[in-house]
Scaffold this motif. Structure first.
Motif, PDB file in Angstrom:
ATOM      1  N   LEU A  76       0.835  -1.207   0.000  1.00 44.65           N
ATOM      2  CA  LEU A  76       0.000   0.000   0.000  1.00 44.65           C
ATOM      3  C   LEU A  76       0.868   1.254   0.000  1.00 44.65           C
ATOM      4  N   ILE A  77       1.848   1.307   0.888  1.00 43.54           N
ATOM      5  CA  ILE A  77       2.706   2.485   0.988  1.00 43.54           C
ATOM      6  C   ILE A  77       3.456   2.711  -0.324  1.00 43.54           C
ATOM      7  N   GLU A  78       3.914   1.644  -0.924  1.00 43.77           N
ATOM      8  CA  GLU A  78       4.610   1.755  -2.212  1.00 43.77           C
ATOM      9  C   GLU A  78       3.681   2.315  -3.290  1.00 43.77           C
TER      10      GLU A  78
ATOM     11  N   VAL B 180      -5.894   0.070  -4.526  1.00 38.98           N
ATOM     12  CA  VAL B 180      -4.673  -0.291  -3.796  1.00 38.98           C
ATOM     13  C   VAL B 180      -5.022  -1.307  -2.718  1.00 38.98           C
ATOM     14  N   PRO B 181      -4.062  -2.136  -2.310  1.00 44.39           N
ATOM     15  CA  PRO B 181      -4.318  -3.075  -1.202  1.00 44.39           C
ATOM     16  C   PRO B 181      -4.357  -2.323   0.119  1.00 44.39           C
TER      17      PRO B 181
ATOM     18  N   GLN C 120       5.445  11.203  -4.692  1.00 43.40           N
ATOM     19  CA  GLN C 120       6.339  11.635  -3.616  1.00 43.40           C
ATOM     20  C   GLN C 120       6.794  10.421  -2.819  1.00 43.40           C
ATOM     21  N   PRO C 121       8.087  10.320  -2.559  1.00 44.99           N
ATOM     22  CA  PRO C 121       8.560   9.190  -1.750  1.00 44.99           C
ATOM     23  C   PRO C 121       8.010   9.255  -0.330  1.00 44.99           C
ATOM     24  N   ILE C 122       7.805   8.101   0.275  1.00 46.36           N
ATOM     25  CA  ILE C 122       7.342   7.999   1.658  1.00 46.36           C
ATOM     26  C   ILE C 122       8.470   7.387   2.472  1.00 46.36           C
TER      27      ILE C 122
END
Length: 423
Positions: A236-238, A358-359, A246-248
């Motif tokens: 999910l974050i990816e 998204v998952p 934007q990178p997390i």
């Protein structure tokens, strides 16, 4: 034929507060709608008034899909609401009332989809089992747990299931993200008890269980659980990083969740275990030190982390506290990536070209836990296109609960595509 908004409104007017008098009137309403459409319902009770409805729609394949929802709701105080919580009033394009989101709105989408298919003589691509359950807002003992043990044959052939808390839209800029749940945290509701020495309240304390319990609960409440990224949450974050461009930063996820706002809420509560003290009971007179003090804790743990969670709880409580489970449920998960996830995603995109599925992992729990006991893989997929300003998470068990009629209509279209394969 009733519209999805009308069905939702009708269901809300049945006061199915749990605890309360039960789900029977709402269940009879659902059973009548299905029967009138030629869909034969099975109605059963686990206790007087605790009523569940199950029906099967034959499709082109006996490999069945379960769509389940619950008819009970949590309590609502009319004094806190703008409109009466059981009015089912439709105003400003929304159906208002307790259960609009959790989850009579989703049940109404399922019913409306089934009635439409029956009216048009359309067979789904696979068997579809519909279940409208009692008692989800407690332990499920009178609902899903009873159904899978006492009426197991009604779910023969079911491999996957869909239900609440997934498939809703979260708007970010020009994109709409649709989190589809592929798992949920496990449930560990505990009663904890401190034992001590009874005595007069004016004397120096010897072994005061109230104080012992208070210190233990303070340790539990203030503990910062470590981040544990499960594969689904990491995926999910990816995906969110790709969608937002934007990178997390994985080393500061709490700050990143705050920065991302509504998108951050999709993983903020799902990246670690949690435990919240929720109830206290001790003593019977101000000048008497009791021999015991009790509390309840709502514990939630991520898939695969039950042992780590319980050992941490024991360490935080300390040796003078005993615990017993009020409810202990595994943390179920469903396959991801998977062809069925792709089918759900395609159904969303077909109705909303801006959709970005998204998952997602649910922070709370659903009846999917009971169905997981008999090998059914559960996904959270009750599709809703929501207004950007509607606080979906705040609607759950909150006041002025409401759902847009257009969102329900969107959900019927998506479910129809999913069941018929018309993407």
């Amino acid at each position: 034929m009733k519209s999805v908004g009308e069905i939702c409104s009708d269901l809300i007017r049945f006061d199915t507060t749990n605890p309360g008098s039960g789900e029977r009137p709402a269940a009879e309403y659902v059973a009548t709608l299905l029967a009138d459409a030629g869909i034969q319902p099975t109605v059963f009770e686990s206790a007087p008034g605790r009523t569940t409805v199950v029906a099967r729609i034959e499709g082109d394949s006996p490999d069945a899909l379960l769509i389940h929802g619950h008819l009970d709701v949590v309590p609502a105080d009319p004094a806190e609401w703008q409109l009466h919580p059981f009015s089912g009033e439709i105003t400003d394009g929304c159906v208002y009332g307790r259960g609009a989101v959790d989850m009579k709105g989703s049940c109404s989408m399922t019913i409306a989809t089934a009635l439409d298919l029956a009216a048009r003589g359309v067979r789904p691509k696979r068997d579809v089992v519909l279940a409208f359950l009692a008692d989800e807002e407690a332990t499920g003992d009178y609902g899903s747990r009873y159904a899978v043990t006492s009426h197991r044959s009604l779910f023969d052939g079911v491999t996957e299931a869909i239900s609440e808390s997934g498939g809703f839209s979260v708007t970010s800029g020009n994109e709409r993200i649709y989190p589809v749940a592929v798992g949920e945290r496990g449930t560990s509701w505990m009663k904890v008890t401190a034992h001590g020495v009874a005595g007069h309240g004016s004397r120096p304390p010897v072994d005061n269980p109230v104080a012992t319990l208070a210190h233990a609960l303070s340790r539990v409440a203030s503990y910062q659980w470590p981040v544990r990224l499960t594969p689904a949450v990491a995926a999910l974050i990816e995906d969110l990083a790709e969608i937002t461009g934007q990178p997390i930063d994985l080393d500061r996820l709490d700050a990143e969740a705050a920065r991302l706002g509504s998108l951050g809420s999709l993983f903020k509560a799902q990246m670690r275990n949690s435990a919240n003290p929720t109830m206290l009971n001790a003593g019977y007179k101000v000048n008497v030190v009791p021999s015991t003090a009790e509390a309840h804790i709502d514990g939630r743990y991520l898939p695969g982390l039950q042992e780590e969670f319980l050992s941490t709880i024991d360490e935080l409580l300390g040796p003078k506290i005993t615990r017993e489970f009020v409810n202990l449920e595994e943390a179920p998960s469903a396959p991801y990536p998977s062809s069925f996830f792709d089918e759900m995603a395609a159904s969303l995109v077909a109705e909303d070209p801006q959709a970005r599925p998204v998952p997602y992992v649910m922070s709370g729990g659903t009846d999917a836990k009971s169905f997981a006991r008999i090998g059914i893989k559960g996904y959270g997929f009750a599709p809703l296109m929501l207004r950007p300003d509607l606080d979906y998470f705040g609607m759950f068990h909150g006041k002025d609960e409401r759902v847009p009629v257009e969102g329900l209509e969107f959900g019927v279209k998506v479910l129809t595509r999913l069941l018929t394969g018309s993407n």
